[in-house]
Design a protein around this motif. Sequence first.
Motif, PDB file in Angstrom:
ATOM      1  N   PHE A  48      -7.606   6.256 -12.355  1.00 24.59           N
ATOM      2  CA  PHE A  48      -7.387   5.389 -11.208  1.00 24.59           C
ATOM      3  C   PHE A  48      -6.383   6.059 -10.276  1.00 24.59           C
ATOM      4  O   PHE A  48      -5.393   6.614 -10.739  1.00 24.59           O
ATOM      5  N   GLN A  49      -6.692   6.071  -9.007  1.00 18.06           N
ATOM      6  CA  GLN A  49      -5.701   6.572  -8.050  1.00 18.06           C
ATOM      7  C   GLN A  49      -5.765   5.737  -6.788  1.00 18.06           C
ATOM      8  O   GLN A  49      -6.842   5.349  -6.340  1.00 18.06           O
ATOM      9  N   VAL A  50      -4.619   5.466  -6.224  1.00 23.78           N
ATOM     10  CA  VAL A  50      -4.598   4.638  -5.019  1.00 23.78           C
ATOM     11  C   VAL A  50      -3.471   5.100  -4.119  1.00 23.78           C
ATOM     12  O   VAL A  50      -2.428   5.570  -4.580  1.00 23.78           O
ATOM     13  N   GLU A  51      -3.731   5.028  -2.830  1.00 22.47           N
ATOM     14  CA  GLU A  51      -2.693   5.331  -1.845  1.00 22.47           C
ATOM     15  C   GLU A  51      -2.905   4.385  -0.670  1.00 22.47           C
ATOM     16  O   GLU A  51      -4.016   4.233  -0.187  1.00 22.47           O
ATOM     17  N   LEU A  52      -1.844   3.716  -0.258  1.00 26.43           N
ATOM     18  CA  LEU A  52      -2.020   2.672   0.758  1.00 26.43           C
ATOM     19  C   LEU A  52      -1.994   3.220   2.169  1.00 26.43           C
ATOM     20  O   LEU A  52      -2.644   2.693   3.063  1.00 26.43           O
ATOM     21  N   TYR A  53      -1.198   4.245   2.393  1.00 23.52           N
ATOM     22  CA  TYR A  53      -1.149   4.850   3.727  1.00 23.52           C
ATOM     23  C   TYR A  53      -0.717   6.291   3.570  1.00 23.52           C
ATOM     24  O   TYR A  53      -0.263   6.696   2.496  1.00 23.52           O
ATOM     25  N   GLY A  54      -0.876   7.065   4.632  1.00 25.16           N
ATOM     26  CA  GLY A  54      -0.492   8.463   4.544  1.00 25.16           C
ATOM     27  C   GLY A  54      -1.543   9.322   3.866  1.00 25.16           C
ATOM     28  O   GLY A  54      -1.269  10.420   3.422  1.00 25.16           O
TER      29      GLY A  54
END
Length: 460
Positions: free
Chosen positions: A383-389
């Motif tokens: 699982f990988q997540v990034e909200l911004y950038g």
Amino acid sequence: MRLLIAVAVMAACSLANDNSDDLLWTTEDIESEDSIEDHLNKETPFLIYTFKDFSVALFEQYNSDRKWNTNLLKSIKSSKQFHTGVVSDTIEVNKDSGTVVKEVSSWEELEDAFAADMSTIGDKKYSALIIKPESVVFVKSNHRVKRVSIKTKPSQGARRKQPTSRLRSKSRKDELDFPIVLPPYHKSEKYPVSEENPENFGNCLLYLEGITVIVHKADSTPGYVAALIGNNENHKYLFADDDVQCVATSRKNTAFDSVRGEYSFDVTVKVAPEGVVAVYDKSPMFEVVDSISFKLLFNTTSPKTWELVNVELSEITINPVQGSSYVNEKLTIDEAVSAKPKHMNVYSTDPYGYGCSDTQAVFYPVESRSRNKYQVGIAFHNFQVELYGVYRDEKNDKIRFSQNVNDCVGTFSAGSLMGIIVAIILASILIFAFLMLNSVQTMDRFDDPKQKQIVINVRE
Ligand SMILES: *[C@@H]1O[C@H](CO)[C@@H](O)[C@H](O)[C@H]1NC(C)=O
């Protein structure tokens, strides 16, 4: 073979640029992959009401005062499926098919017309549609066996404010292959990185390879049994534009004021038709079937940090399997339940994303008819997540996570610490031994038979 009443429709060719809201419901049994539209051309009655100036907002207003408490609203609510949307083309009704189109101009008239229709239909199954009169045209044709032609798509603004979550129609979603990527850039031609995407996509990205479903049974050994939904290409996930809600201003700017807010991802997984069987000690324990649907809610709780604050599970079905009494009844969740993922620890700081090979699980109680106490948990695999950038290269149509990742497996795991400590102990023994040997010195005097004997005084 089913007999279709009706005949014929022309291809939808009118370029109606005047989109019209619609409300469609049916009491037919609907398979999850069918849309309501698929049922309109069956032999059961199809009621069309044209309502001047109809819109979803108007319906919501009507319903908000009455809380599903008129005959019409009750029927809609108790139907097998209903949804609101936008009709992009005009609806072509075959004149000879016997499909009745009733014109109404107020909710009272609509209630009356509906009551009259219900008295003739009785307990039979039916489908119905409310729409603006401009969107209906009558055609006369007899070379195709369809009584109505309709193409609808989910409405944009109107769908944000839905009276209930059931108004969200599964049938309008795209079906995409695993692994789950949200927003589904490159998964479907609809969402190239290089072109304009819906504003709510912001600049976030989520990647998920599998979902581990865990059933916990109290007072039992084993207490926990897990099944991984993911290593099978027959699983699909469903996507509609508003499943991703990321802060739009985070797209160009990562200052706190531009990125603060709530971010959510709706994930709906269609488990492979054969289901996924959980195996413990080589014997099957239970089976995960149908769909799993959940919503991940992230929040920027303080400047430069964000975290997963809520996981809402709205759909999961677990069936017993033969030869095991671990799960001895069907376990389902079909109404949204929320849980704070306290032990999942999904969080990160500003330029970092979050990644994990296997997260901790979040558990939900399930109602059970027997005295057994069950809990169902979900955890995320790869699982990988990034909200911004997120790094996006629009010229080359590329998007990827930034290089910095807060990984749930720390640099020093228990295993690597053990290795390091053992190595230090062995090396220090070696160094000690070497120093000891190194400090052995040759004597400076030796016994000589011609001289006096060396005497060493030993005193205690
Ligand atoms: C998100 O964070 C803000 C600021 O800390 C807070 O006011 C808000 O209630 C949070 N929302 C949720 C759903 O936790």
